[in-house]
Write an enzyme that holds these catalytic residues in place. Structure first.
Site, short mmCIF file in Angstrom:
data_model
loop_
_atom_site.label_atom_id
_atom_site.label_comp_id
_atom_site.label_asym_id
_atom_site.label_seq_id
_atom_site.Cartn_x
_atom_site.Cartn_y
_atom_site.Cartn_z
N GLU A 1 -23.95 -1.13 -20.79
CA GLU A 1 -23.45 -2.30 -21.52
C GLU A 1 -22.14 -2.80 -20.89
O GLU A 1 -21.15 -2.06 -20.84
CB GLU A 1 -23.22 -1.93 -22.99
N LYS B 1 -21.39 2.49 -34.17
CA LYS B 1 -22.04 2.17 -32.88
C LYS B 1 -20.96 1.92 -31.82
O LYS B 1 -21.08 2.36 -30.67
CB LYS B 1 -22.96 0.95 -33.04
N ASP C 1 -26.75 16.27 -24.16
CA ASP C 1 -27.88 15.80 -24.98
C ASP C 1 -27.39 14.74 -25.96
O ASP C 1 -26.87 15.05 -27.02
CB ASP C 1 -28.46 17.02 -25.72
N HIS D 1 -16.89 -10.28 -24.28
CA HIS D 1 -18.20 -9.68 -24.05
C HIS D 1 -19.05 -10.57 -23.15
O HIS D 1 -19.65 -10.11 -22.19
CB HIS D 1 -18.88 -9.49 -25.41
#
Ligand code: MEV
Length: 425
Positions: free
Chosen positions: A105, A285, A301, A398
């Site tokens: 991202e 998030k 993991d 962004h």
């Protein structure tokens, strides 16, 4: 129990095999790094002695070959690559660290680095981590007398733990191993025994599952029940990291706003996440943008880490933020707490050369060090997101980064001969 905080253990450069190298940058500030062409960034890492040519070659091509992949998973046909970058400006417990981040991202690495630069002005991150305790769950079904079963297991705890230790002798040799057990009645006739295992520098899934399977038979015999599941829990709430940051208002001034106003906006955004699970999910998030990038760069993991993080966020019965921000006097204070079961030995690190190089670049010498760095990356990412949301909104920055990525992607060409030479190393 709190482990030694990050930075108090011996630096990796003490390792005789690495004596020619600075295995960690003593200064995570690298002004202008962002603007350099990628080849110059490579040269800069080599010049500073942060990477060898061989390590760089491994990183540039992802640290894994198709043949290693073939030995790892079934029906392998190739590799799936992600960008690897360096989070800059991180000071954690008074020591600078470069932060390896694998993420696709745009803006995650830039935002975390920018946040870390502001936070270092207030003294940097402070971080502490629990001992590396993982939990084995051993389910026993069809128990008629729960009280009798509980008494029998409690009465036999020392020999049960002895048996558990015998199942993981090498871990015991390294100073870890099963420590205690706990009995939980989850339903009529259903007991679950938790065995708490100190996994030292391993993530520990295999160790814990070995313990669970070794103990099931003897526990069922004592409880007069039938074996149920025998597996670790990913809600690793005995292996949490706590990271804090204090930012004086003045460090958050922008041309358009006073730092005090920005701080109020961030605290209000944090309250919103505390009140509303829909917002808390997005808030978390943003934290996982930073945490997962470190988890993935180091071959850990990420599914386990994600499962644990969200179960922990919901532990009070309501889904809540993993990090919160408050105004205290003329400062903004941030605090993150979450489970982080990460390893620096065993598992993927055994065969993934890129993960090993990433660990060395960060200068981590224990699983606790790595958890502190991943937690700091999470808090930095959260601060960056809330600061943008509380001021200009995230779209401006962004989208600029996204457009840059697209423009770059269109110009991508196959590896040139110099790159091909690196690949051959
Ligand atoms: C985007 O990847 C992450 C954010 O949505 C996090 C947040 O809203 O706090 C910006």
């Amino acid at each position: 129990m709190i482990n030694a905080p990050l930075g108090t253990s011996a630096p990796a450069s003490a390792n005789p095999s690495n004596t020619a190298l600075n295995s960690v940058s003593d200064n995570s500030r690298m002004p202008g790094f962002y603007d350099l062409p990628i080849e110059h960034r490579w040269a800069s890492l080599l010049e500073r002695g942060l990477l060898t040519e061989e390590e760089l070659a491994r990183l540039v091509y992802g640290g894994l070959t198709a043949h290693v992949a073939d030995g790892l998973v079934e029906n392998a046909i190739g590799l799936h690559a992600l960008p690897l970058g360096i989070g800059l400006n991180f000071t954690i417990n008074g020591r600078d660290h470069l932060v390896a981040m694998a993420v696709e991202e745009p803006s995650v690495i830039a935002a975390a680095s920018n946040a870390a630069r502001i936070i270092r002005g207030g003294g940097g991150f402070c971080a502490e981590v629990d001992a590396p305790i993982m939990t084995a769950q051993i389910e026993i079904r069809g128990v008629e007398d729960i009280d009798q079963a509980t008494r029998a297991i409690e009465g036999d705890e020392p020999s049960l733990l002895e048996l558990a230790r015998a199942a993981v002798p090498r871990l015991v040799e390294r100073g870890g191993g099963p420590r205690t057990l706990e009995i939980r009645a989850i339903d009529q006739g259903n007991l679950v025994v938790h065995v708490y295992v100190d996994c030292r520098d391993a993530m520990g899934a295999n160790l814990v599952n070995t313990v669970a399977e070794a103990m099931s038979g003897p526990l069922c015999a004592l409880a007069k029940g039938r074996p149920g599941l025998r597996i670790l829990t990913n809600l690793t709430d005995r292996r949490c990291v706590r990271v804090g940051a204090r930012i004086p208002f003045g460090l958050m001034d922008t041309p358009a706003r006073r730092g005090a106003e920005v701080a109020d906006g961030i605290a209000a955004a944090s309250r919103f996440a505390d009140l509303d699970p829909y917002r808390a999910a997005t808030h978390n998030k943003g934290i996982m943008n930073g945490v997962d990038a470190v988890v993935m760069a180091t071959g850990n993991d990420w599914r386990g880490v994600e499962a644990g993080a969200h179960a922990f966020a919901a532990r009070t019965g309501r889904y809540r933020p993993l990090a919160v921000w408050h105004v205290v006097g003329a400062e903004l204070h941030g605090a993150l707490e979450m489970p982080l079961a990460l390893g620096i030995v065993g598992g993927t690190t055994t065969f993934h050369a890129g993960a090993r190089v990433a660990l060395r670049l960060m200068g981590v010498t224990s699983s606790g060090d790595l958890a502190c760095i991943a937690g700091a990356a999470g808090l930095a990412s959260n601060f960056a997101a809330l600061r943008a949301l509380a001021t200009d909104g995230i779209q401006r920055g962004h989208m600029r980064m996204h457009q840059r990525a697209v423009a770059h992607g269109l110009a991508l060409s196959p590896p040139d001969s110099k790159a091909a030479k690196i690949q051959a190393i």
